[in-house]
Scaffold this motif. Structure first.
Motif, mmCIF file in Angstrom:
data_model
loop_
_atom_site.group_PDB
_atom_site.id
_atom_site.type_symbol
_atom_site.label_atom_id
_atom_site.label_comp_id
_atom_site.label_asym_id
_atom_site.label_seq_id
_atom_site.Cartn_x
_atom_site.Cartn_y
_atom_site.Cartn_z
ATOM 1 N N SER A 139 0.926 -1.227 -0.036
ATOM 2 C CA SER A 139 0.012 0.093 -0.004
ATOM 3 C C SER A 139 1.043 1.228 -0.030
ATOM 4 O O SER A 139 0.637 2.192 -0.592
ATOM 5 C CB SER A 139 -0.932 -0.065 1.286
ATOM 6 N N ILE A 140 2.185 1.183 0.755
ATOM 7 C CA ILE A 140 3.011 2.521 0.806
ATOM 8 C C ILE A 140 3.391 2.600 -0.787
ATOM 9 O O ILE A 140 3.513 3.568 -1.232
ATOM 10 C CB ILE A 140 3.839 2.237 1.884
ATOM 11 N N TYR A 141 3.998 1.494 -1.333
ATOM 12 C CA TYR A 141 4.587 1.444 -2.553
ATOM 13 C C TYR A 141 3.447 2.244 -3.828
ATOM 14 O O TYR A 141 3.922 2.977 -4.373
ATOM 15 C CB TYR A 141 4.976 0.168 -3.050
ATOM 16 N N LEU A 142 2.287 1.770 -3.559
ATOM 17 C CA LEU A 142 1.340 2.119 -4.648
ATOM 18 C C LEU A 142 0.894 3.590 -4.269
ATOM 19 O O LEU A 142 0.564 4.337 -5.021
ATOM 20 C CB LEU A 142 -0.003 1.286 -4.693
ATOM 21 N N THR A 143 1.170 3.802 -3.052
ATOM 22 C CA THR A 143 0.778 5.346 -2.598
ATOM 23 C C THR A 143 1.897 6.428 -3.144
ATOM 24 O O THR A 143 1.795 7.356 -3.547
ATOM 25 C CB THR A 143 0.643 5.522 -1.073
ATOM 26 N N TYR A 144 2.980 5.904 -3.015
ATOM 27 C CA TYR A 144 4.410 6.685 -3.563
ATOM 28 C C TYR A 144 4.219 6.827 -5.026
ATOM 29 O O TYR A 144 4.654 7.738 -5.428
ATOM 30 C CB TYR A 144 5.643 6.017 -2.945
ATOM 31 N N ASN A 145 3.726 5.537 -5.807
ATOM 32 C CA ASN A 145 3.654 5.599 -7.141
ATOM 33 C C ASN A 145 2.706 6.780 -7.676
ATOM 34 O O ASN A 145 2.904 7.602 -8.524
ATOM 35 C CB ASN A 145 2.994 4.430 -7.744
ATOM 36 N N ALA A 146 1.626 7.137 -6.786
ATOM 37 C CA ALA A 146 0.653 8.066 -7.211
ATOM 38 C C ALA A 146 1.210 9.380 -6.853
ATOM 39 O O ALA A 146 0.750 10.252 -7.449
ATOM 40 C CB ALA A 146 -0.698 7.824 -6.385
ATOM 41 N N MET A 147 1.862 9.524 -5.573
ATOM 42 C CA MET A 147 2.438 10.640 -5.147
ATOM 43 C C MET A 147 3.554 11.336 -6.293
ATOM 44 O O MET A 147 4.010 12.370 -6.301
ATOM 45 C CB MET A 147 2.940 10.807 -3.701
ATOM 46 N N LYS A 148 4.157 10.393 -6.810
ATOM 47 C CA LYS A 148 5.494 10.722 -7.673
ATOM 48 C C LYS A 148 4.713 11.522 -8.997
ATOM 49 O O LYS A 148 5.278 12.418 -9.738
ATOM 50 C CB LYS A 148 5.839 9.404 -8.409
ATOM 51 N N GLU A 149 3.346 11.341 -9.376
ATOM 52 C CA GLU A 149 2.615 11.984 -10.290
ATOM 53 C C GLU A 149 2.187 13.233 -9.916
ATOM 54 O O GLU A 149 1.524 13.871 -10.893
ATOM 55 C CB GLU A 149 1.561 11.199 -10.807
ATOM 56 N N VAL A 150 2.356 13.831 -8.602
ATOM 57 C CA VAL A 150 1.747 15.066 -8.344
ATOM 58 C C VAL A 150 2.576 16.211 -9.388
ATOM 59 O O VAL A 150 3.746 16.207 -9.672
ATOM 60 C CB VAL A 150 2.324 15.255 -6.912
ATOM 61 N N ASN A 151 1.706 16.882 -9.950
ATOM 62 C CA ASN A 151 2.336 18.022 -10.682
ATOM 63 C C ASN A 151 3.368 19.029 -10.156
ATOM 64 O O ASN A 151 3.219 19.301 -8.909
ATOM 65 C CB ASN A 151 1.064 18.950 -11.253
#
Length: 768
Positions: free
Chosen positions: A483-495
């Motif tokens: 869950s942490i890894y997938l959350t970080y993947n989403a956060m990597k895409e922040v503009n």
């Protein structure tokens, strides 16, 4: 009598010689001075060092007490010479005291010189020689000798007069300081220069004659200038110094701060402060954490502002409105509970929940948006709907487990605003949470899918302190690595901030997981990011709480975040924790688990994610050969019917979604010659709730503005008929909006279509 005298002698020397308060001193991880605070008695007195530099040791022994290493604490020959000289002069001109005796005199507050006092010093000096080694006696002398003004001790004198630590003093500088305790009034900027030089040079000559230094060293030492203007002490981490003083006042503390990084972060803070104060934004804080050890390696509690703008306030520990900075914690919790998948569509439509009507920052609606995209874009409405599904109480308990200490009210006090900045937290607690997350993921990947029982530990700034992470376990302590890894993947895409939007196209670009936050009223701007080794946290705003236009996380905090990360080593992206993920088939368009009628794609999800519900938005439809109309066996041969999977959203979601997705195809209508029982579906866009209170607003001219009601229908060709209090008001096609001009009070609105479908609302119109 001898035994009694022996007992008296043994206990004659106090266990603690010096009761004076010390300055609080902090050092970097390699022992360099970061800052100090004056002692309570307004003296600059550093705690005693572990050793005395050899140069000063040689200088002080040859100047004050050449027989220091041989006498038992007093020198009878020197005392006799002093007695004779004082008798001849008729007053005290020479003391004949050893260094040991001077330590005793300093501990006795420099009492008036007399023969009886000298006798006491002799007795106590011999006792001190029994208690301590010669080296320890020199350390006591160096720590408590006066060096002029309110400067006490060698270490402080070294910084005050030469701007360097004592172990870096030259022979000339050491000799200068060695002669000062004998006459501390000599040291005064611009005065007594000749007298001070004469004493220093005489000592250097003695060192040459005793073969302590060679001729070249002596000649070079004579050319060195005397101290002039006093140096200011370093104030590299003043707010960390304040924090240390709260617990370790009067001590010398070696911290975990990297002085090189700290100085560069200070420069970044100064640069942005000079820029931001043009918009009357005066405060900021920066925290940099080493994930592996939880050590703080850079600590900027506030910008280099002035007293009028709260320069002494340490904002790292100050509670501030969180804005959107908690959204990743909700996203990860829902992933871990199997409540959503990374791309699960979440509604993004106008909502009103018990009087609470959240708005996206850009005041637009997407209709539906993938959950991880909603996180990357920091959309408010999807976050509120996700929190409503997850539960405020449940999320509140999760935050308490993360030890966010500023959550001081009950969950019902915050309600759904908890996810939008309705609560307060501080940079310390938030950075600690992300550091613990990152460490959890790192350890899981490097230790055969194991966790640690005390992974969620406190941050540390004491160099000698080592964290206890507990024992290994296969059970997650707080949240799973997947869950942490997938959350970080989403956060990597922040503009990214302006100028770095195309970061993906450059191999040299840093990959970090990060999130911004902006509080209501533009009072707080946050940015927190992490790679596999470091967590960086930024807060920008005014300590007074005053908001400023355009103060947002992405505009003001994010540029500082990326400048700080540019100082840190580049790291590869996190390894995928395959043991805490499972590959499943996902519906391409909805992000839910795929059902038979969905186009599918494989995706890794948390293990509990395989239990989420299947896609509710796909169904099999029957079309004619043109695929423009739906048909059935009542109007078309079975052999001519085309079966097709169709993506269908609810009316309100569809109404907004199709304006942002030109590839979205509304469900085709039935052909006119077909018999069917299916009714169209419609719903109110505004107002969303059945029992709605609507306050009439006024324009700039004071004129009351009408209410605009909106409805979405699944059939784009449908005609809707509008009734208010059972009175027909008109009909609409294509765009179903109706202006409501009516009196205040309670009214009933009914909307029907030609097939008998109906939607109702009860409205209470209120005028200010």
């Amino acid at each position: 009598m001898a035994f009694v005298l022996l007992i008296v002698y043994y206990f004659s020397l106090p266990r603690t010689l010096f009761q004076e308060p010390f300055s609080t001193v902090i050092e970097s991880d390699d022992g360099q001075l970061l800052g100090a605070k004056i002692a309570d008695d307004r003296q600059w007195r550093f705690p005693a060092a572990d050793s005395v530099p050899d140069k000063f040791k040689q200088c002080i022994v040859h100047f004050e007490d050449e027989n220091f290493y041989w006498h038992p604490g007093f020198n009878p020959i020197s005392m006799w010479k002093a007695f004779i000289e004082n008798r001849k002069a008729g007053k005290v001109r020479r003391g004949g005291s050893t260094i040991t005796q001077q330590v005793i005199r300093l501990s006795r507050k420099n009492k008036v010189r007399s023969y009886s006092e000298k006798l006491i010093e002799v007795v106590l000096s011999t006792r001190l020689e029994f208690r301590h080694s010669k080296e320890r006696i020199l350390e006591l002398y160096a720590a408590h000798a006066p060096f002029g003004g309110n400067v006490v001790g060698l270490e402080m004198a070294s910084w005050r007069y030469f701007g360097i630590p004592s172990n870096q003093l030259s022979w000339a500088e050491s000799a200068t300081l060695a002669v000062l305790p004998n006459a501390p009034s000599l040291i005064y900027p611009g005065k007594n220069q000749q007298n001070l030089r004469r004493k220093r040079d005489a000592l250097l000559l003695k060192l040459l004659n005793r073969n302590v230094i060679d001729k070249m060293t002596y000649d070079l030492a004579l050319t060195e200038p005397l101290p002039q203007k006093p140096f200011d002490l370093p104030q590299t981490a003043p707010h960390l110094l304040d924090r240390v003083e709260q617990k370790d006042k009067g001590k010398r503390i070696r911290t975990t701060v990297d002085i090189s990084l700290q100085e560069r972060v200070n420069q970044i803070s100064k640069t942005y402060y000079n820029q931001y104060r043009q918009n009357e934004i005066y405060n900021m804080s920066i925290l940099v954490i080493d994930v592996k050890t939880r050590n703080i390696v850079a600590y900027v509690g506030n910008s280099p502002t002035d007293s009028d703008h709260d320069k002494d306030v340490d904002i790292i520990s100050a509670p501030r409105s969180t804005g959107s900075i908690l959204k990743p914690l909700l996203f990860a919790s829902m992933l871990d509970e199997g409540e959503i998948l990374p791309n699960t569509l979440v509604a993004d439509v106008p909502v009103q929940i018990s009087g609470f009507a959240p708005q996206n920052f850009d005041m637009t609606y997407d209709g539906a948006v993938p959950a991880q995209r909603a996180l990357a874009r920091s959309l408010n409405i999807p976050s509120v709907l996700m929190l409503q599904e997850h539960g405020v109480n449940k999320f509140y308990e999760t935050l308490k487990k993360y030890r966010l200490k500023d959550l001081t009210f009950r969950p019902d006090h915050y309600g759904l605003s908890l996810i939008l900045g309705g609560a307060e937290s501080n940079l310390w607690d938030l950075c600690r949470t992300y550091a613990n997350w990152t460490s959890t993921l790192n350890y899981f990947n490097s230790h055969q899918a194991k966790y640690r029982t005390k992974e969620f530990s406190e941050l540390n700034f004491y160099e000698e302190s080592k964290p206890d992470f507990g024992s290994e376990t296969y059970q997650k302590t707080m949240i799973g690595a997947g869950s942490i890894y997938l959350t970080y993947n989403a956060m990597k895409e922040v503009n990214r901030p302006e100028g770095d939007e195309a970061w993906k196209f450059y191999d040299s670009s840093m990959e970090i997981a990060w999130k911004t936050g902006t509080s209501f009223g533009n009072r707080d701007a946050w940015a927190i990011g992490t790679n596999s080794d470091y967590v960086v946290g930024i807060w920008v705003g005014n300590a007074s709480g005053e908001g400023r236009p355009e103060l947002t996380g992405v505009n003001y905090a994010a540029p500082i975040l990326f400048d700080v990360f540019n100082l840190l080593p580049r790291k590869k992206w996190f390894a995928k924790p395959l043991n805490d993920l499972e590959e499943v088939e996902i519906c391409t368009q909805s992000g839910y688990l795929a059902q038979d009628d969905c186009p599918k794609v494989s995706q890794f999800v948390p293990i509990r994610g395989k239990n989420t519900k299947a896609c509710p938005y796909h169904k099999l439809v029957h079309l004619d050969r043109t695929q423009k109309f739906r048909v059935n066996s009542s109007c078309e041969d079975v052999g001519n019917i085309v079966n097709k999977k169709w993506f269908v959203l609810p009316p309100v979601m569809e109404w907004y979604y199709k304006s942002h997705h030109i590839d979205y195809l509304p469900l085709p209508p039935y052909r006119d010659d077909c018999q069917h029982n299916e009714k169209g579906v419609m719903d109110f866009i505004y107002p969303k709730n059945y029992n709605a209170k609507i306050y009439l607003a006024k324009d700039f001219n004071g004129k009351v503005q009408p209410v605009i009601l909106k409805v979405a229908h699944s059939d784009p060709k449908a005609t809707l008929f509008w009734y208010v209090d059972n009175v027909f008001k008109g009909q609409t096609q294509h765009f179903h909006e109706m202006q409501l001009d009516t009196e205040t009070g309670i009214h009933y609105v009914t909307v029907t279509d030609s097939r008998g479908n109906e939607a109702n609302r009860k409205l209470e119109i209120i005028r200010d």
